[in-house]
Design a protein around this motif. Structure first.
Motif, mmCIF file in Angstrom:
data_model
loop_
_atom_site.group_PDB
_atom_site.id
_atom_site.type_symbol
_atom_site.label_atom_id
_atom_site.label_comp_id
_atom_site.label_asym_id
_atom_site.label_seq_id
_atom_site.Cartn_x
_atom_site.Cartn_y
_atom_site.Cartn_z
ATOM 1 N N ARG A 596 0.943 -1.150 0.007
ATOM 2 C CA ARG A 596 0.031 -0.042 0.181
ATOM 3 C C ARG A 596 0.867 1.043 0.100
ATOM 4 O O ARG A 596 1.688 1.673 0.978
ATOM 5 N N LEU A 597 0.932 2.194 -1.072
ATOM 6 C CA LEU A 597 1.831 3.137 -1.244
ATOM 7 C C LEU A 597 1.139 4.391 -0.800
ATOM 8 O O LEU A 597 0.134 4.639 -1.352
ATOM 9 N N GLU A 598 1.759 4.756 0.149
ATOM 10 C CA GLU A 598 1.206 6.119 0.812
ATOM 11 C C GLU A 598 2.408 7.222 1.018
ATOM 12 O O GLU A 598 3.432 6.544 1.930
ATOM 13 N N GLY A 599 2.600 8.345 0.477
ATOM 14 C CA GLY A 599 3.585 9.289 1.018
ATOM 15 C C GLY A 599 4.688 8.633 0.580
ATOM 16 O O GLY A 599 5.701 9.091 1.471
ATOM 17 N N GLY A 600 5.042 8.041 -0.480
ATOM 18 C CA GLY A 600 6.553 7.298 -0.872
ATOM 19 C C GLY A 600 6.822 6.356 -0.068
ATOM 20 O O GLY A 600 8.063 5.858 -0.331
ATOM 21 N N VAL A 601 5.930 5.616 0.807
ATOM 22 C CA VAL A 601 6.456 4.452 1.375
ATOM 23 C C VAL A 601 5.377 3.407 1.147
ATOM 24 O O VAL A 601 4.342 3.506 1.029
ATOM 25 N N CYS A 602 5.980 2.272 0.951
ATOM 26 C CA CYS A 602 5.195 1.002 0.712
ATOM 27 C C CYS A 602 5.024 0.319 1.802
ATOM 28 O O CYS A 602 6.086 -0.245 2.486
ATOM 29 N N ILE A 603 3.773 0.147 2.654
ATOM 30 C CA ILE A 603 3.428 -0.540 3.432
ATOM 31 C C ILE A 603 3.343 -2.010 3.194
ATOM 32 O O ILE A 603 2.313 -2.340 2.245
ATOM 33 N N MET A 604 4.167 -3.084 3.284
ATOM 34 C CA MET A 604 4.328 -4.367 2.797
ATOM 35 C C MET A 604 3.617 -5.468 3.518
ATOM 36 O O MET A 604 3.509 -5.256 4.872
ATOM 37 N N GLY A 605 3.088 -6.415 2.928
ATOM 38 C CA GLY A 605 2.458 -7.485 3.950
ATOM 39 C C GLY A 605 2.567 -8.776 2.888
ATOM 40 O O GLY A 605 3.223 -8.844 1.538
ATOM 41 N N GLY A 606 2.141 -10.071 3.390
ATOM 42 C CA GLY A 606 2.557 -11.145 2.778
ATOM 43 C C GLY A 606 0.991 -11.980 2.513
ATOM 44 O O GLY A 606 0.013 -11.271 1.996
ATOM 45 N N ILE A 607 1.249 -13.075 2.543
ATOM 46 C CA ILE A 607 -0.066 -14.093 2.120
ATOM 47 C C ILE A 607 -1.141 -13.801 3.209
ATOM 48 O O ILE A 607 -2.471 -13.699 2.618
ATOM 49 N N GLU A 610 -1.985 -10.550 8.367
ATOM 50 C CA GLU A 610 -1.585 -10.065 9.508
ATOM 51 C C GLU A 610 -0.897 -8.575 9.043
ATOM 52 O O GLU A 610 -0.363 -8.200 8.102
ATOM 53 N N THR A 611 -0.885 -7.581 10.354
ATOM 54 C CA THR A 611 -0.451 -6.407 9.709
ATOM 55 C C THR A 611 0.779 -6.011 10.536
ATOM 56 O O THR A 611 1.340 -4.582 10.613
ATOM 57 N N THR A 612 1.199 -6.695 11.554
ATOM 58 C CA THR A 612 2.322 -6.515 12.202
ATOM 59 C C THR A 612 3.211 -7.669 12.279
ATOM 60 O O THR A 612 2.852 -9.058 11.718
ATOM 61 N N GLY A 613 4.711 -7.814 12.768
ATOM 62 C CA GLY A 613 5.432 -8.551 12.538
ATOM 63 C C GLY A 613 5.889 -9.224 11.090
ATOM 64 O O GLY A 613 5.593 -8.226 10.339
ATOM 65 N N SER A 614 6.676 -10.298 11.172
ATOM 66 C CA SER A 614 7.084 -10.831 10.052
ATOM 67 C C SER A 614 5.861 -11.487 9.050
ATOM 68 O O SER A 614 4.675 -11.334 9.630
ATOM 69 N N PHE A 615 5.933 -11.534 7.793
ATOM 70 C CA PHE A 615 4.814 -12.038 6.956
ATOM 71 C C PHE A 615 5.382 -12.901 5.922
ATOM 72 O O PHE A 615 6.713 -12.734 5.357
ATOM 73 N N ASP A 616 4.717 -13.933 5.564
ATOM 74 C CA ASP A 616 5.261 -15.023 4.401
ATOM 75 C C ASP A 616 4.749 -14.493 3.108
ATOM 76 O O ASP A 616 3.827 -13.975 2.695
ATOM 77 N N ILE A 617 5.919 -14.556 2.158
ATOM 78 C CA ILE A 617 5.727 -14.187 0.843
ATOM 79 C C ILE A 617 5.699 -15.408 0.080
ATOM 80 O O ILE A 617 4.592 -15.378 -1.001
ATOM 81 N N VAL A 618 6.440 -16.614 0.231
ATOM 82 C CA VAL A 618 6.179 -17.722 -0.422
ATOM 83 C C VAL A 618 5.982 -19.003 0.771
ATOM 84 O O VAL A 618 7.108 -18.809 1.674
ATOM 85 N N ARG A 619 5.117 -19.684 0.615
ATOM 86 C CA ARG A 619 5.099 -20.621 1.507
ATOM 87 C C ARG A 619 5.376 -22.097 0.564
ATOM 88 O O ARG A 619 4.964 -22.353 -0.441
ATOM 89 N N GLY A 620 6.504 -23.012 1.327
ATOM 90 C CA GLY A 620 6.868 -24.016 0.648
ATOM 91 C C GLY A 620 5.683 -24.914 0.590
ATOM 92 O O GLY A 620 4.900 -25.231 1.348
ATOM 93 N N GLY A 621 6.011 -25.941 -0.176
ATOM 94 C CA GLY A 621 5.185 -27.065 -0.657
ATOM 95 C C GLY A 621 5.937 -28.302 -0.984
ATOM 96 O O GLY A 621 6.896 -27.836 -1.973
ATOM 97 N N GLY A 622 5.805 -29.487 -0.666
ATOM 98 C CA GLY A 622 6.481 -30.548 -0.955
ATOM 99 C C GLY A 622 7.747 -30.781 -0.249
ATOM 100 O O GLY A 622 8.214 -30.044 0.702
ATOM 101 N N ILE A 623 8.777 -31.409 -0.978
ATOM 102 C CA ILE A 623 10.203 -31.673 -0.448
ATOM 103 C C ILE A 623 10.990 -31.527 -1.516
ATOM 104 O O ILE A 623 10.918 -31.814 -2.342
#
Length: 657
Positions: A596-607, A610-623
């Motif tokens: 979410r781009l606001e005032g030149g800053v991108c507020i990032m999130g994942g899958i 959640e709005t705080t802490g770490s966030f998952d971008i890729v969740r693995g599957g298989g081995i």
């Protein structure tokens, strides 16, 4: 009636030494060139000096009250009177003036010399028939400003020349003035009109016709510069003005200007007095060379703050008629006109054709545009046929070639109101090849086509809105752009607003196009409230996530590293290490990323949501299992853009240890 009236005669003589030896009161003196009321002549007892006072002096259309002049040396040798080394003061005259006058009252002829301490002089010879001739030397133009009622202008400079004419009270009055203005300056109180170092040759005549005054002025501006907001210009203009001044109007029977780059400028006009509003005006401009006059006279009107960014070419002829204070008709003829704005990257031309317009009559405009450019998009040649009627413009069809397709506007009905243009119509984009479009926009080549059907095109002051959808077929999926709006589309601060929906984009084609590594599978995206300024995003709320369905999902080591890099220095790949270094790609279960781009800053999130802490971008599957986790939720947008460009530009394969 010409007359010399002696109302009173000698009232005192041979009195006290300090008193007047002779005092003569004259009721009035009328001469074709002037009129005096309540004139009193006093001669000192030594008969060598005298003083004259007048309750009112009228000459040359000017009136002065309580005029007095003192003669250091008086000569009375009837029928002639003379005053030498005199001093003249009076209301409206300004500073004291030195005066020498010689007059033969019975012959009604004489000579007048006026001089100020500043050095300006007026020498006049008066004849019995009312004619006069003389010389003006070093005349201070500041006097004109002082004589004007409630003037807020500052005027200075000098005039040298000759004056001649004939003044007859209640009879013929003609005046001619020839000379030169030099070192003139001019400025208004608000600073919006100013001139400096002005020099000009001047020839003017003034003649009384009945109760009106006929005038003629020829001026050749030879030196100096002037600023009349917002136009700055320099010497090199010749003007001719002819007309009459009556109690109700100032009428120009002819007004012409000679300017470099224009074959001719002619006008006839009538202005009402005293507010000088336009009652009637007919003006023409013949074959104006825009390459010459455009930067000086047109650019300041279009873009006052940045005239240097505009360029012009071609020729324009135009005529305008105003009656009763209303625009009655305009005719414009264009011949090979080109216009370019370096700041907005808008360029059109060559453009030729005619635009006739009448307030109460339907006309038709015909234009041929050989090409143009807006931002990075080149336009082909097309013709415009428009029906004009008062403030309305109707265009049945307008097909604008764009790359290998066309933008077709239909049923355009526009009307100009007090705030600008408004109206409606429809728009269709006939298929345009994405390889050509992406190349024109400087993007990596993409397959597919762009098309649109927007039945609801709405124009309002400062905004163009399109209802419907613009669809781009690309990467075996599609992009759907809705609620497309352009604000101030031809201004410096032009903006685009839209919502974008992408579905089922083939990630393998997408990542290979942008050299992002390799990811197989499909992805959906939603970009809400996307706002672009000069094609650069300044605001949006975007989310990317894996498309639903069963398909092969593999991600390369390089793509893993690149995705992690986009999340900032705090992001990293949590990989099961060890034997993973032997694999080039991994299976995954889900991909998700938001910004979410606001005032030149991108507020990032994942899958997840959640709005705080770490966030998952890729969740693995298989081995082997693989997860890409982001930790930095706030990333500077410009930095993120630079990272993306560096990631795409880098051909170095990542190494997982």
């Amino acid at each position: 009636m010409r007359r010399l009236a002696l109302a009173c005669v000698v009232v005192a003589c041979c009195g006290h030494a300090a008193a007047a030896a002779l005092k003569v009161e004259l009721g009035s003196i009328s001469h074709p060139a002037f009129e005096v009321q309540e004139l009193v002549f006093e001669l000192a007892d030594d008969a060598a000096s005298a003083s004259v006072s007048m309750r009112r002096l009228e000459a040359g259309g000017q009136r002065f009250d309580n005029v007095r002049f003192r003669c250091t040396e008086v000569r009375i040798a009837l029928p002639r009177l003379a005053c030498r080394d005199g001093e003249l003061v009076g209301e409206g005259l300004g500073e004291r003036l030195s005066i020498d006058v010689e007059y033969a009252p019975f012959e009604r002829s004489g000579r007048l010399r006026l001089a100020s301490s500043a050095g300006d002089r007026l020498d006049l010879d008066l004849s019995a028939d009312g004619s006069l001739a003389g010389k003006v030397a070093d005349f201070d133009l500041e006097r004109i400003a002082r004589w004007m009622p409630k003037s807020d202008f500052v005027l200075s400079g000098r005039f040298d020349g000759r004056v001649a004419g004939r003044l007859v009270a209640d009879g013929p009055v003609t005046m001619r003035l020839d000379g030169r203005v030099s070192a003139a300056t001019f400025s208004s109180a608000d600073g919006l009109q100013a001139a400096e170092g002005v020099g000009a040759e001047l020839a003017a005549t003034l003649e009384r016709v009945g109760r009106d005054w006929a005038f003629s002025v020829e001026a050749d501006w030879t030196d100096g510069e002037a600023y009349v907001h917002p136009i700055y210009t320099t010497a090199g203009i010749r003007a001719l003005l002819r007309g009459t001044v009556s109690e109700a109007f100032i009428e120009f029977s002819r007004a012409s200007l000679v300017i470099d780059g224009v074959d001719g400028i002619e006008a006839r006009a009538r202005f009402t007095r005293p507010d000088l509003s336009i009652d009637r005006l007919a003006a023409t401009i013949a074959r104006a060379d825009l390459a010459v006059v455009g930067p000086q006279f047109v650019a300041p009107l279009i873009a006052p703050g940045r005239p240097g960014s505009l360029s012009f070419d071609g020729r324009v002829s135009a005529g305008v008629v105003i009656e009763g204070g209303r625009m009655h008709g305009i005719d414009v003829a264009l011949d090979g006109v080109r216009y370019a704005d370096a700041d907005t990257t808008l360029a059109v031309g060559p453009l030729s054709g005619v635009v006739p317009w009448r307030e109460n009559e339907a006309t038709e405009a015909e234009l041929v545009l050989q090409g143009g450019r807006w931002e990075k998009l080149e336009l082909g040649a097309f013709e415009v046929s428009a029906n004009l009627h008062g403030p309305a413009v109707d265009i049945a069809t307008l097909a604008i070639p764009l790359l290998d397709g066309r933008v077709v506007l239909s049923d355009l009905a526009l009307r100009r109101g007090s705030k600008g243009w408004s109206g409606s119509g429809a728009a269709v984009i006939e298929p345009i090849s994405m390889p050509l479009l992406t190349a024109a926009l400087g993007l990596p080549e993409m397959a597919g086509v762009l098309s649109a059907s927007m039945p609801g095109l709405t124009v309002s002051p400062g905004e163009i809105a399109l209802d419907g959808a613009l669809v781009v077929s690309v990467f075996d999926g599609y992009l759907r752009v809705t609620e497309l709006r352009a604000y101030e589309p031809y201004g410096v601060s032009s903006r685009l607003y839209s919502n974008v929906e992408a579905r089922n984009l083939d990630l393998e084609q997408l990542t290979s196009t942008f050299e992002f590594g390799s990811i197989t599978g499909f992805i959906d995206a939603d970009v809400h409230a996307l706002e672009l300024v000069h094609w650069r995003p300044v605001a949006f709320d975007a989310r990317i996530h894996s498309s639903p369905g069963r398909y092969r999902k593999r991600i390369s080591q390089r793509a893993v590293q690149n995705i992690g890099a986009l999340a900032g220095p705090g992001a990293g790949a949590a990989l099961q290490r060890g034997i993973l270094g032997f694999f080039d790609s991994f299976g995954y279960r889900e991909i998700g990323l938001s910004c979410r781009l606001e005032g030149g800053v991108c507020i990032m999130g994942g899958i997840g949501d959640e709005t705080t802490g770490s966030f998952d971008i890729v969740r693995g599957g298989g081995i082997p299992a693989l997860n890409v986790i982001g930790y930095n939720r706030r990333v500077d947008w410009n930095e993120l853009s630079d990272r993306l460009q560096r990631v795409i530009a880098s051909n170095t394969a990542p190494v997982i240890r």
